[in-house]
Design a protein around this motif. Structure first.
Motif, mmCIF file in Angstrom:
data_model
loop_
_atom_site.group_PDB
_atom_site.id
_atom_site.type_symbol
_atom_site.label_atom_id
_atom_site.label_comp_id
_atom_site.label_asym_id
_atom_site.label_seq_id
_atom_site.Cartn_x
_atom_site.Cartn_y
_atom_site.Cartn_z
ATOM 1 N N VAL A 77 -15.163 4.119 -2.402
ATOM 2 C CA VAL A 77 -13.757 4.540 -2.392
ATOM 3 C C VAL A 77 -13.103 3.954 -3.633
ATOM 4 C CG1 VAL A 77 -11.561 4.460 -1.147
ATOM 5 C CG2 VAL A 77 -13.718 4.520 0.133
ATOM 6 N N VAL A 78 -12.577 4.814 -4.508
ATOM 7 C CA VAL A 78 -11.903 4.294 -5.699
ATOM 8 C C VAL A 78 -10.401 4.519 -5.588
ATOM 9 C CG1 VAL A 78 -13.907 4.592 -7.227
ATOM 10 C CG2 VAL A 78 -12.204 6.403 -7.072
ATOM 11 N N GLY A 79 -9.637 3.517 -6.063
ATOM 12 C CA GLY A 79 -8.175 3.604 -6.021
ATOM 13 C C GLY A 79 -7.578 2.965 -7.253
ATOM 14 N N ARG A 80 -6.313 3.319 -7.528
ATOM 15 C CA ARG A 80 -5.681 2.825 -8.764
ATOM 16 C C ARG A 80 -4.974 1.489 -8.573
ATOM 17 N NH1 ARG A 80 -0.430 6.820 -9.462
ATOM 18 N NH2 ARG A 80 0.332 6.626 -7.320
ATOM 19 N N ASN A 81 -4.785 1.085 -7.302
ATOM 20 C CA ASN A 81 -4.002 -0.124 -7.036
ATOM 21 C C ASN A 81 -4.886 -1.131 -6.285
ATOM 22 O OD1 ASN A 81 -2.382 -1.949 -5.467
ATOM 23 N ND2 ASN A 81 -0.594 -0.688 -5.959
ATOM 24 N N SER A 82 -5.218 -2.251 -6.935
ATOM 25 C CA SER A 82 -6.217 -3.159 -6.350
ATOM 26 C C SER A 82 -5.729 -3.778 -5.041
ATOM 27 C CB SER A 82 -6.634 -4.227 -7.357
ATOM 28 O OG SER A 82 -5.508 -4.904 -7.805
ATOM 29 N N GLU A 83 -4.407 -4.012 -4.922
ATOM 30 C CA GLU A 83 -3.883 -4.579 -3.669
ATOM 31 C C GLU A 83 -4.075 -3.591 -2.521
ATOM 32 O OE1 GLU A 83 -2.812 -7.656 -2.907
ATOM 33 O OE2 GLU A 83 -3.586 -8.036 -4.917
ATOM 34 N N LYS A 84 -3.755 -2.309 -2.787
ATOM 35 C CA LYS A 84 -3.903 -1.287 -1.743
ATOM 36 C C LYS A 84 -5.379 -1.078 -1.383
ATOM 37 C CE LYS A 84 0.385 1.176 -2.514
ATOM 38 N NZ LYS A 84 1.041 2.402 -2.982
ATOM 39 N N LEU A 85 -6.241 -1.195 -2.402
ATOM 40 C CA LEU A 85 -7.681 -1.061 -2.138
ATOM 41 C C LEU A 85 -8.165 -2.177 -1.206
ATOM 42 C CD1 LEU A 85 -9.638 -0.237 -5.407
ATOM 43 C CD2 LEU A 85 -9.809 0.951 -3.228
ATOM 44 N N LYS A 86 -7.675 -3.396 -1.480
ATOM 45 C CA LYS A 86 -8.061 -4.541 -0.642
ATOM 46 C C LYS A 86 -7.585 -4.324 0.782
ATOM 47 C CE LYS A 86 -7.833 -8.371 -3.688
ATOM 48 N NZ LYS A 86 -6.881 -9.313 -4.192
ATOM 49 N N ASP A 87 -6.338 -3.880 0.899
ATOM 50 C CA ASP A 87 -5.753 -3.639 2.216
ATOM 51 C C ASP A 87 -6.538 -2.537 2.951
ATOM 52 O OD1 ASP A 87 -3.659 -3.924 4.189
ATOM 53 O OD2 ASP A 87 -3.059 -1.899 3.580
ATOM 54 N N PHE A 88 -6.918 -1.498 2.203
ATOM 55 C CA PHE A 88 -7.692 -0.396 2.778
ATOM 56 C C PHE A 88 -9.012 -0.923 3.339
ATOM 57 C CE2 PHE A 88 -10.846 3.004 2.403
ATOM 58 C CZ PHE A 88 -10.202 4.053 3.014
ATOM 59 N N ALA A 89 -9.707 -1.715 2.520
ATOM 60 C CA ALA A 89 -11.008 -2.248 2.936
ATOM 61 C C ALA A 89 -10.853 -3.132 4.174
ATOM 62 C CB ALA A 89 -11.647 -3.024 1.792
ATOM 63 N N ALA A 90 -9.772 -3.927 4.195
ATOM 64 C CA ALA A 90 -9.572 -4.860 5.315
ATOM 65 C C ALA A 90 -9.265 -4.109 6.612
ATOM 66 C CB ALA A 90 -8.426 -5.812 4.984
ATOM 67 N N ARG A 91 -8.683 -2.931 6.498
ATOM 68 C CA ARG A 91 -8.294 -2.186 7.707
ATOM 69 C C ARG A 91 -9.375 -1.232 8.204
ATOM 70 N NH1 ARG A 91 -3.193 0.849 6.491
ATOM 71 N NH2 ARG A 91 -3.604 1.638 8.545
ATOM 72 N N LEU A 92 -10.477 -1.143 7.482
ATOM 73 C CA LEU A 92 -11.535 -0.218 7.926
ATOM 74 C C LEU A 92 -12.160 -0.735 9.226
ATOM 75 C CD1 LEU A 92 -13.479 0.662 4.670
ATOM 76 C CD2 LEU A 92 -12.154 2.228 6.087
ATOM 77 N N PRO A 93 -12.200 0.064 10.276
ATOM 78 C CA PRO A 93 -12.769 -0.398 11.532
ATOM 79 C C PRO A 93 -14.262 -0.665 11.428
ATOM 80 C CG PRO A 93 -12.182 1.930 11.667
ATOM 81 C CD PRO A 93 -11.690 1.435 10.351
ATOM 82 N N ASN A 94 -14.935 0.113 10.574
ATOM 83 C CA ASN A 94 -16.379 -0.074 10.396
ATOM 84 C C ASN A 94 -16.668 -0.068 8.891
ATOM 85 O OD1 ASN A 94 -19.115 0.013 10.305
ATOM 86 N ND2 ASN A 94 -19.319 2.077 11.138
ATOM 87 N N PRO A 95 -16.659 -1.249 8.259
ATOM 88 C CA PRO A 95 -16.817 -1.292 6.799
ATOM 89 C C PRO A 95 -18.260 -1.139 6.318
ATOM 90 C CG PRO A 95 -16.387 -3.493 7.668
ATOM 91 C CD PRO A 95 -16.443 -2.580 8.851
ATOM 92 N N GLN A 96 -19.195 -0.998 7.281
ATOM 93 C CA GLN A 96 -20.610 -0.939 6.889
ATOM 94 C C GLN A 96 -20.894 0.240 5.950
ATOM 95 O OE1 GLN A 96 -23.344 -0.848 10.150
ATOM 96 N NE2 GLN A 96 -25.087 -1.095 8.797
ATOM 97 N N GLY A 97 -21.476 -0.076 4.808
ATOM 98 C CA GLY A 97 -21.830 0.977 3.843
ATOM 99 C C GLY A 97 -20.689 1.396 2.943
ATOM 100 N N VAL A 98 -19.489 0.818 3.126
ATOM 101 C CA VAL A 98 -18.328 1.229 2.323
ATOM 102 C C VAL A 98 -18.055 0.181 1.248
ATOM 103 C CG1 VAL A 98 -15.905 1.950 2.357
ATOM 104 C CG2 VAL A 98 -17.341 2.296 4.398
ATOM 105 N N LYS A 99 -17.917 0.663 -0.010
ATOM 106 C CA LYS A 99 -17.562 -0.241 -1.111
ATOM 107 C C LYS A 99 -16.331 0.316 -1.811
ATOM 108 C CE LYS A 99 -22.015 -2.252 -2.363
ATOM 109 N NZ LYS A 99 -23.215 -1.440 -2.283
ATOM 110 N N THR A 100 -15.417 -0.573 -2.197
ATOM 111 C CA THR A 100 -14.251 -0.105 -2.953
ATOM 112 C C THR A 100 -14.424 -0.482 -4.419
ATOM 113 O OG1 THR A 100 -13.089 -2.151 -2.403
ATOM 114 C CG2 THR A 100 -12.639 -0.225 -1.015
ATOM 115 N N ALA A 101 -13.794 0.311 -5.288
ATOM 116 C CA ALA A 101 -13.902 0.059 -6.729
ATOM 117 C C ALA A 101 -12.644 0.562 -7.421
ATOM 118 C CB ALA A 101 -15.127 0.776 -7.295
#
Ligand code: NAP
Length: 283
Positions: A155-179
């Motif tokens: 998952v790529v996003g332009r705002n690193s804070e929002k990306l962090k928040d997105f990753a933290a809220r994922l119910p199942n983060p397995q296999g998901v990487k943000t960049a």
């Protein structure tokens, strides 16, 4: 006739958002309600953020059957609901609410179901998805990709804070990487599916595309743009010129609407009638 007749007994369904004037949901749902012979009507309601709670309580007090929720209320509505069904309870993003006979409110999210519908023709186990944007619909897209069996999801996003928040809220983060957004092009060679969940390219921004060069995608890759106005977007035009398989947002729009209609009414939705109504609205 595609508009239900309104009587004293007519049940009420609708959409709350800000804005709502662009929505195809009224055309699509009213055509479906007529086809199903249901004594119900679907209307769009513009609700400003400061009026959200008052609007929800008003719909509850007036005995509405249910309603869809769109930008900017998909997350803000959660505190006003009595319960959330899967997958809304995992991601905290709601696009459909049913008002139960006791007046309580049940929220759900039909976007993931809508998203996967056009992808089910292929086998995705062990494959890699690249998702552009990390807003409300990206949660549904990640959940949909996980349900389809994708092994890796970037998952790529332009705002690193929002990306962090997105990753933290994922119910199942397995296999998901943000960049960070600038990594998107370098991830293209690994992607079997590229999904645009940003509004870049949506009317009136039709000259723009989230990525200008898709040459690094493999030949069999699918490019999926959640946007359905215009059809095709600039991103999909670029993909078409490279002979890549393209999917636009119309099938998802219809499938998420159909799932919402079933959630409210318990009836099997008339998909073809809803598709034709959405196409008429697009014209
Ligand atoms: P959203 O919650 O506002 O999320 C949009 C995402 O795109 C955010 O991560 C946002 O980043 C990012 N973004 C916006 N402009 C950008 C730019 N110039 N460069 C990079 N990133 C950018 O919206 P949403 O509810 O997810 O909806 C997104 C799109 O999907 C809309 O076009 C909507 O119409 C479409 N959609 C279609 C369906 C369907 O049924 N076909 C269903 C749902 C949504 P920031 O947070 O930094 O702004």
């Amino acid at each position: 006739m595609n508009t239900p007749e309104i009587r004293g007994t007519t049940r009420l369904l609708g959409l709350i958002g800000d804005p709502v004037t662009h929505s195809f949901s009224p055309t699509m749902h009213n055509a479906a309600l007529v086809a199903l012979g249901l004594d119900a009507v679907y209307v769009p309601l513009e609700v400003h953020p400061e009026n959200l709670e008052a609007a929800v309580r008003g719909l509850q007090a007036c005995g509405w059957w249910g309603f869809n929720v769109t930008i900017p209320h998909k997350q803000a509505i959660v505190p006003f609901l009595d319960r959330l069904e899967s997958p809304a309870h995992q991601v905290g993003v709601v696009n459909t609410v049913r008002i139960e006979t006791d007046g309580s409110l049940t929220g759900t999210n039909t976007d993931a179901e809508g998203f996967v519908q056009p992808l089910t023709v292929r086998q995705w186990i062990g494959k890699t998805a690249l998702i552009l944007g990390c807003g409300g619909s990206a949660f549904a897209v990640v959940a949909g990709c996980q349900a389809l069996g994708f092994d890796q999801i970037f998952v790529v996003g332009r705002n690193s804070e929002k990306l962090k928040d997105f990753a933290a809220r994922l119910p199942n983060p397995q296999g998901v990487k943000t960049a960070d957004w600038f990594m998107a092009e370098s991830l293209l060679p690994r992607a079997d599916l590229l999904v645009n969940t940003t509004p870049i390219g949506m009317v009136p921004d039709i000259e723009n595309s989230p990525l200008e060069n898709l040459k690094a995608l493999s030949k069999g890759a699918i490019v999926y743009d959640l946007i359905y106005r215009p059809r095709p977007t600039r991103l999909l035009q670029i993909a078409q010129s490279g002979n890549l398989v393209c999917i636009d947002g119309l099938a998802m729009l219809v499938a998420q609407g159909a799932a919402a209609l079933q959630f409210w009414t318990g009836k099997v939705p008339p998909i073809e009638i809803m598709t034709q109504a959405a196409l008429r609205a697009l014209e």
